[in-house]
Design a protein around this motif. Structure first.
Motif, PDB file in Angstrom:
ATOM      1  N   ALA A   1       0.833  -1.203   0.000  1.00  0.00           N
ATOM      2  CA  ALA A   1       0.000   0.000   0.000  1.00  0.00           C
ATOM      3  C   ALA A   1       0.864   1.248   0.000  1.00  0.00           C
ATOM      4  O   ALA A   1       0.622   2.177  -0.771  1.00  0.00           O
ATOM      5  CB  ALA A   1      -0.928  -0.008   1.220  1.00  0.00           C
ATOM      6  N   LEU A   2       1.867   1.266   0.825  1.00  0.00           N
ATOM      7  CA  LEU A   2       2.733   2.440   0.908  1.00  0.00           C
ATOM      8  C   LEU A   2       3.466   2.703  -0.397  1.00  0.00           C
ATOM      9  O   LEU A   2       3.506   3.827  -0.879  1.00  0.00           O
ATOM     10  CB  LEU A   2       3.748   2.264   2.036  1.00  0.00           C
ATOM     11  N   TRP A   3       4.051   1.674  -0.962  1.00  0.00           N
ATOM     12  CA  TRP A   3       4.813   1.874  -2.188  1.00  0.00           C
ATOM     13  C   TRP A   3       3.920   2.154  -3.376  1.00  0.00           C
ATOM     14  O   TRP A   3       4.293   2.923  -4.259  1.00  0.00           O
ATOM     15  CB  TRP A   3       5.733   0.683  -2.455  1.00  0.00           C
ATOM     16  N   MET A   4       2.749   1.573  -3.415  1.00  0.00           N
ATOM     17  CA  MET A   4       1.837   1.866  -4.524  1.00  0.00           C
ATOM     18  C   MET A   4       1.431   3.318  -4.491  1.00  0.00           C
ATOM     19  O   MET A   4       1.436   3.998  -5.506  1.00  0.00           O
ATOM     20  CB  MET A   4       0.585   0.982  -4.442  1.00  0.00           C
ATOM     21  N   VAL A   5       1.057   3.771  -3.347  1.00  0.00           N
ATOM     22  CA  VAL A   5       0.638   5.164  -3.229  1.00  0.00           C
ATOM     23  C   VAL A   5       1.810   6.086  -3.520  1.00  0.00           C
ATOM     24  O   VAL A   5       1.672   7.068  -4.247  1.00  0.00           O
ATOM     25  CB  VAL A   5       0.042   5.440  -1.834  1.00  0.00           C
ATOM     26  N   ALA A   6       2.967   5.761  -2.979  1.00  0.00           N
ATOM     27  CA  ALA A   6       4.137   6.611  -3.213  1.00  0.00           C
ATOM     28  C   ALA A   6       4.471   6.698  -4.691  1.00  0.00           C
ATOM     29  O   ALA A   6       4.687   7.787  -5.227  1.00  0.00           O
ATOM     30  CB  ALA A   6       5.334   6.069  -2.438  1.00  0.00           C
ATOM     31  N   MET A   7       4.512   5.571  -5.344  1.00  0.00           N
ATOM     32  CA  MET A   7       4.866   5.557  -6.757  1.00  0.00           C
ATOM     33  C   MET A   7       3.758   6.151  -7.614  1.00  0.00           C
ATOM     34  O   MET A   7       4.011   6.852  -8.579  1.00  0.00           O
ATOM     35  CB  MET A   7       5.184   4.124  -7.201  1.00  0.00           C
ATOM     36  N   PHE A   8       2.534   5.873  -7.270  1.00  0.00           N
ATOM     37  CA  PHE A   8       1.398   6.370  -8.036  1.00  0.00           C
ATOM     38  C   PHE A   8       1.263   7.884  -7.921  1.00  0.00           C
ATOM     39  O   PHE A   8       0.972   8.570  -8.884  1.00  0.00           O
ATOM     40  CB  PHE A   8       0.119   5.695  -7.551  1.00  0.00           C
ATOM     41  N   LEU A   9       1.472   8.398  -6.729  1.00  0.00           N
ATOM     42  CA  LEU A   9       1.255   9.816  -6.488  1.00  0.00           C
ATOM     43  C   LEU A   9       2.479  10.688  -6.722  1.00  0.00           C
ATOM     44  O   LEU A   9       2.388  11.902  -6.678  1.00  0.00           O
ATOM     45  CB  LEU A   9       0.734  10.017  -5.062  1.00  0.00           C
ATOM     46  N   THR A  10       3.613  10.085  -6.965  1.00  0.00           N
ATOM     47  CA  THR A  10       4.806  10.864  -7.257  1.00  0.00           C
ATOM     48  C   THR A  10       4.888  11.016  -8.771  1.00  0.00           C
ATOM     49  O   THR A  10       5.060  10.064  -9.484  1.00  0.00           O
ATOM     50  CB  THR A  10       6.073  10.162  -6.733  1.00  0.00           C
ATOM     51  N   MET A  11       4.740  12.221  -9.219  1.00  0.00           N
ATOM     52  CA  MET A  11       4.750  12.474 -10.658  1.00  0.00           C
ATOM     53  C   MET A  11       5.983  13.298 -11.014  1.00  0.00           C
ATOM     54  O   MET A  11       6.220  14.349 -10.440  1.00  0.00           O
ATOM     55  CB  MET A  11       3.490  13.231 -11.058  1.00  0.00           C
ATOM     56  N   THR A  12       6.756  12.802 -11.966  1.00  0.00           N
ATOM     57  CA  THR A  12       7.924  13.538 -12.405  1.00  0.00           C
ATOM     58  C   THR A  12       7.497  14.504 -13.503  1.00  0.00           C
ATOM     59  O   THR A  12       6.833  14.130 -14.459  1.00  0.00           O
ATOM     60  CB  THR A  12       8.997  12.570 -12.934  1.00  0.00           C
ATOM     61  N   THR A  13       7.886  15.741 -13.347  1.00  0.00           N
ATOM     62  CA  THR A  13       7.580  16.757 -14.338  1.00  0.00           C
ATOM     63  C   THR A  13       8.870  17.458 -14.729  1.00  0.00           C
ATOM     64  O   THR A  13       9.923  17.203 -14.157  1.00  0.00           O
ATOM     65  CB  THR A  13       6.596  17.799 -13.767  1.00  0.00           C
TER      66      THR A  13
ATOM     67  N   CYS B   1      -5.504   3.522   5.910  1.00  0.00           N
ATOM     68  CA  CYS B   1      -5.944   4.318   4.761  1.00  0.00           C
ATOM     69  C   CYS B   1      -5.183   3.903   3.505  1.00  0.00           C
ATOM     70  O   CYS B   1      -5.770   3.727   2.433  1.00  0.00           O
ATOM     71  CB  CYS B   1      -5.741   5.801   5.050  1.00  0.00           C
ATOM     72  N   LEU B   2      -3.874   3.727   3.627  1.00  0.00           N
ATOM     73  CA  LEU B   2      -3.052   3.382   2.472  1.00  0.00           C
ATOM     74  C   LEU B   2      -3.375   1.997   1.919  1.00  0.00           C
ATOM     75  O   LEU B   2      -3.157   1.740   0.735  1.00  0.00           O
ATOM     76  CB  LEU B   2      -1.571   3.473   2.840  1.00  0.00           C
ATOM     77  N   CYS B   3      -3.911   1.118   2.748  1.00  0.00           N
ATOM     78  CA  CYS B   3      -4.271  -0.224   2.280  1.00  0.00           C
ATOM     79  C   CYS B   3      -5.271  -0.174   1.120  1.00  0.00           C
ATOM     80  O   CYS B   3      -5.304  -1.075   0.292  1.00  0.00           O
ATOM     81  CB  CYS B   3      -4.856  -1.055   3.419  1.00  0.00           C
ATOM     82  N   LYS B   4      -6.032   0.875   1.073  1.00  0.00           N
ATOM     83  CA  LYS B   4      -7.007   1.024  -0.013  1.00  0.00           C
ATOM     84  C   LYS B   4      -6.341   1.139  -1.374  1.00  0.00           C
ATOM     85  O   LYS B   4      -6.974   0.914  -2.392  1.00  0.00           O
ATOM     86  CB  LYS B   4      -7.872   2.264   0.231  1.00  0.00           C
ATOM     87  N   TYR B   5      -5.065   1.497  -1.389  1.00  0.00           N
ATOM     88  CA  TYR B   5      -4.346   1.733  -2.641  1.00  0.00           C
ATOM     89  C   TYR B   5      -3.320   0.652  -2.967  1.00  0.00           C
ATOM     90  O   TYR B   5      -2.567   0.784  -3.927  1.00  0.00           O
ATOM     91  CB  TYR B   5      -3.637   3.083  -2.577  1.00  0.00           C
ATOM     92  N   LYS B   6      -3.272  -0.418  -2.204  1.00  0.00           N
ATOM     93  CA  LYS B   6      -2.221  -1.418  -2.371  1.00  0.00           C
ATOM     94  C   LYS B   6      -2.208  -2.072  -3.743  1.00  0.00           C
ATOM     95  O   LYS B   6      -1.162  -2.465  -4.236  1.00  0.00           O
ATOM     96  CB  LYS B   6      -2.298  -2.474  -1.281  1.00  0.00           C
ATOM     97  N   TYR B   7      -3.337  -2.152  -4.390  1.00  0.00           N
ATOM     98  CA  TYR B   7      -3.405  -2.789  -5.713  1.00  0.00           C
ATOM     99  C   TYR B   7      -2.572  -2.046  -6.757  1.00  0.00           C
ATOM    100  O   TYR B   7      -2.191  -2.608  -7.779  1.00  0.00           O
ATOM    101  CB  TYR B   7      -4.856  -2.888  -6.181  1.00  0.00           C
TER     102      TYR B   7
END
Length: 102
Positions: free
Chosen positions: A10-22, A70-76
């Motif tokens: 969950a933590l890594w999915m959210v971190a990777m998903f929400l970190t956007m390189t611009t 909360c982060l468990c919701k994003y683990k997929y």
């Protein structure tokens, strides 16, 4: 151990998903009142190192403060980002955190 795996996914999915390189750098979207930028930078080698390192004290401090339920919701999302789920899921347990995802 299984609980730990779910948390770190969950933590890594959210971190990777929400970190956007611009072009301007890295932008991070806040989610679950958790420091995702910090987790991404401090826990990176514990997931992506070859071999993975032990989580640092800074990584564990962030994991301890994270809203894991909360982060468990994003683990997929971890699977879709190419994160080694097995390695990622070991981090909360190594930091002494129980997994609320199970």
């Amino acid at each position: 151990m299984a609980s730990s795996k779910s948390n770190i996914i969950a933590l890594w999915m959210v971190a990777m998903f929400l970190t956007m390189t611009t072009m301007e750098g890295i932008k991070v979207v806040a989610v679950c009142n958790t420091d995702m930028k910090g987790i991404n930078s401090q826990c990176y080698s514990a997931v992506f190192g070859n071999p993975p390192s032990q989580p640092s004290m800074q990584c564990c401090n962030l994991i301890q403060q994270a809203d894991l339920p909360c982060l468990c919701k994003y683990k997929y999302l971890l699977y879709t980002l190419g994160v080694d789920v097995k390695k990622a899921m070991e981090i909360p347990g190594k930091c002494g955190k129980q997994n609320p995802c199970y």
